[in-house]
Design a protein around this motif. Structure first.
Motif, mmCIF file in Angstrom:
data_model
loop_
_atom_site.group_PDB
_atom_site.id
_atom_site.type_symbol
_atom_site.label_atom_id
_atom_site.label_comp_id
_atom_site.label_asym_id
_atom_site.label_seq_id
_atom_site.Cartn_x
_atom_site.Cartn_y
_atom_site.Cartn_z
ATOM 1 N N ASN A 119 30.828 51.132 41.729
ATOM 2 C CA ASN A 119 30.473 50.126 43.004
ATOM 3 C C ASN A 119 29.623 49.236 42.218
ATOM 4 O O ASN A 119 28.841 49.266 41.340
ATOM 5 N N SER A 166 27.211 42.584 44.614
ATOM 6 C CA SER A 166 27.252 41.076 43.994
ATOM 7 C C SER A 166 26.899 39.987 45.007
ATOM 8 O O SER A 166 26.947 40.257 45.965
ATOM 9 N N LEU A 190 32.445 34.641 43.287
ATOM 10 C CA LEU A 190 32.138 35.933 43.931
ATOM 11 C C LEU A 190 33.296 36.670 44.611
ATOM 12 O O LEU A 190 33.365 37.975 44.223
ATOM 13 N N GLN A 191 34.227 35.893 45.079
ATOM 14 C CA GLN A 191 35.773 36.484 45.577
ATOM 15 C C GLN A 191 36.224 37.142 44.585
ATOM 16 O O GLN A 191 36.880 38.211 44.734
ATOM 17 N N GLN A 242 34.634 40.471 43.638
ATOM 18 C CA GLN A 242 34.682 41.264 44.479
ATOM 19 C C GLN A 242 36.058 41.889 44.371
ATOM 20 O O GLN A 242 36.392 43.226 44.706
ATOM 21 N N ASP A 243 37.027 40.860 44.315
ATOM 22 C CA ASP A 243 38.507 41.403 44.500
ATOM 23 C C ASP A 243 38.732 42.405 43.127
ATOM 24 O O ASP A 243 39.394 43.368 43.280
ATOM 25 N N GLN A 267 36.480 44.255 41.440
ATOM 26 C CA GLN A 267 35.844 45.428 41.775
ATOM 27 C C GLN A 267 36.564 46.300 42.569
ATOM 28 O O GLN A 267 36.355 47.744 42.652
ATOM 29 N N ARG A 268 36.963 45.804 43.882
ATOM 30 C CA ARG A 268 37.302 46.618 45.012
ATOM 31 C C ARG A 268 38.733 47.752 44.548
ATOM 32 O O ARG A 268 38.557 48.873 44.792
#
Ligand code: SAH
Ligand code: SF4
Ligand code: F3S
Length: 447
Positions: A334, A337, A364-365, A368-369, A371-372
């Motif tokens: 995980n 960020s 950032l988006q 995060q995408d 990493q999801r």
């Protein structure tokens, strides 16, 4: 307002920020308990309101000002109400806060928590509005040792402050110089907590790997061993490790000390060597990666999590891509960020090449995408495995009783069970993986 019982006063306390602040809030409540305050969840019932604040990013700081605004009216209605600001914004702003909020009575920094009873005494005697933000170079043990053992888990500070001065970070200014507590005092505190029912303890410091630097009686791995040996303690965690200081000795300890939770939080911040250098982090991306590989080679079941900042001043698209590549390469369990936020006093605030807000937000988006998917894949790898869960709670509805807890690798697990569980740590088998939690079966069938 309801009438307080004879002599008992009520405090409403709201906490922002990190576990350090949660820990400080516990200590604030401990000191207040000694002078007859109990906690209330309703600000309208309170004789004292304290906001324990965070200033790590601008957004966090702004939250504090809007919360303060909410209490202004209450204060106007009841002039006897004492309104205080604690924590990192208090330390950073000091008496400027009194100017900004003329209805505020008290501003006190993280190193002045133990003075709270005296400060409140002074204010009650109408001796004016007070600011307590002095910082010292040593630790006074009277500041500690007042934690309660609420739900079987506790956080214990092993050091305070930070000397790293990463270019973006305000913490060294708000928390002061790094000082370690004596190991005997830490052991004493954990032992008392264990006697009170605590099973899991998390040792806290901004950079735990430098515990005891400059004249230590014990190293950090030795401290972990001592804490793990305390009767009643079943799990030991620690945060935060700094990649430049994490030692092979600590990594090896995971193979020797079964009570050590299978999780390391190791903030990388960026995958670009240029950015890391500008941040002043003291390692390169490949140095970082080789430490993570060592951890995973020796202990494949350990979960590794990290912090990442996007849009640090001067960060180019290519440099950002290097961060994405590092993420895909190391496959963190995980990440936390953040968009870079310029902070007062810090070096980076004066850097040129600030990345526009819309670019920071897009990066950032994307991060995060990316990493999801990785987080979900990593969780799915646990399906079918037996894991140990330290229980944290249970729903009460009959016929659908569900327990919840955390695995040693720090994932939330839920499982249905109608009976009485044999222990506060149980083995379950993971049956399903969701983005933020796991579902499991107890008693474990099969494997
Ligand atoms: N001592 C810890 C972390 C402290 S702050 C460490 O060194 O790892 C927690 C996280 O907030 C940091 O890891 C960083 O990712 C983030 N952070 C700190 N300052 C920031 C800033 N100015 N803008 C955006 N994120 C920041
Ligand atoms: Fe901030 Fe760096 Fe210290 Fe962490 S190590 S608290 S990021 S200065
Ligand atoms: Fe923690 Fe925020 Fe202070 S992250 S150390 S409360 S600035």
């Amino acid at each position: 307002m309801e009438q307080s019982a004879e002599g008992v006063k009520r405090v409403f306390l709201e906490t922002f920020g990190c576990q350090m602040n949660d820990n400080d809030s516990e200590r604030i409540l401990g000191f207040l308990k000694n002078i007859n305050y109990t906690r209330t969840s309703k600000p309208t019932d309170a004789d004292l309101i304290i906001l324990n604040t965070c200033s790590v990013r601008d957004k966090a700081e702004q939250k504090v000002y809007s919360a303060l605004g909410r209490f202004k009216e209450l204060k106007e209605e009841r002039p006897g109400l004492i309104l205080g600001v604690a924590g990192c914004v208090a330390q950073q702003e000091g008496k400027k806060l009194l100017k900004r909020a003329p209805y505020l009575d008290l501003v006190f920094g993280p190193q002045n928590i133990h003075r709270l009873p005296d400060l409140i005494g002074e204010i009650s005697k109408k001796r004016g509005r007070l600011v307590a933000v002095e910082q010292s170079e040593s630790i006074d043990e009277n500041e500690y040792g007042l934690l309660s053992a609420a739900d079987g888990r506790a956080f214990v500070s092993i050091m305070r402050g930070c000397d790293n001065f990463c270019a973006y970070c305000i913490v060294p200014y708000t928390r002061g110089r790094e000082v370690s507590r004596r190991s005997a005092d830490i052991i004493g505190e954990v032992s008392r907590l264990a006697e009170g029912g605590v099973k899991e303890v998390t040792l806290l410091g901004q950079n735990v790997n430098s515990y005891g630097a400059g004249g230590a009686e014990v190293s950090f791995p030795e401290l972990l061993r001592l804490v793990a040996r305390i009767d009643g303690i079943r799990r030991v965690r620690f945060i935060t490790s700094h990649p430049k200081d994490i030692s092979v000795g600590l990594i090896r300890l995971f193979g020797e000390e079964p009570k050590l939770a299978r999780h390391i939080h190791l903030p990388v911040q960026s995958g670009s060597d240029r950015v890391l250098k500008a941040m002043g982090r003291g390692y390169t991306a490949s140095h970082y990666s080789s430490k993570v590989r060592l951890i995973k080679n020796l202990h494949p079941d350990i979960s590794v999590t990290t912090d990442i900042i996007v849009g640090f001043p001067g960060e180019t698209e290519d440099e950002f891509e290097e961060t994405i590549a590092l993420l895909r390469d190391l496959r963190f369990d995980n990440i936390f960020s953040f968009m870079y936020s310029p902070r007062p006093l810090t070096k980076a605030a004066a850097f040129t090449g600030h990345v526009p807000a819309d670019v920071r937000s897009k990066r950032l988006q994307r991060l995060q995408d990316a990493q999801r998917c990785i987080t979900l894949e990593r969780s799915r790898e646990l399906v079918g495995r037996r894991v140990e869960v330290l229980l944290e709670g249970a729903s009460t509805a009959p016929g659908e009783r569900e327990f919840s807890g955390r695995t040693s690798c720090n994932r939330i697990v839920r499982f249905p069970y109608e009976g009485v569980l044999p222990d506060s740590i149980v083995e379950v088998v993971v049956t399903e993986a969701y983005p933020n939690s796991l579902r499991a079966e107890f008693p474990p069938q099969g494997k």
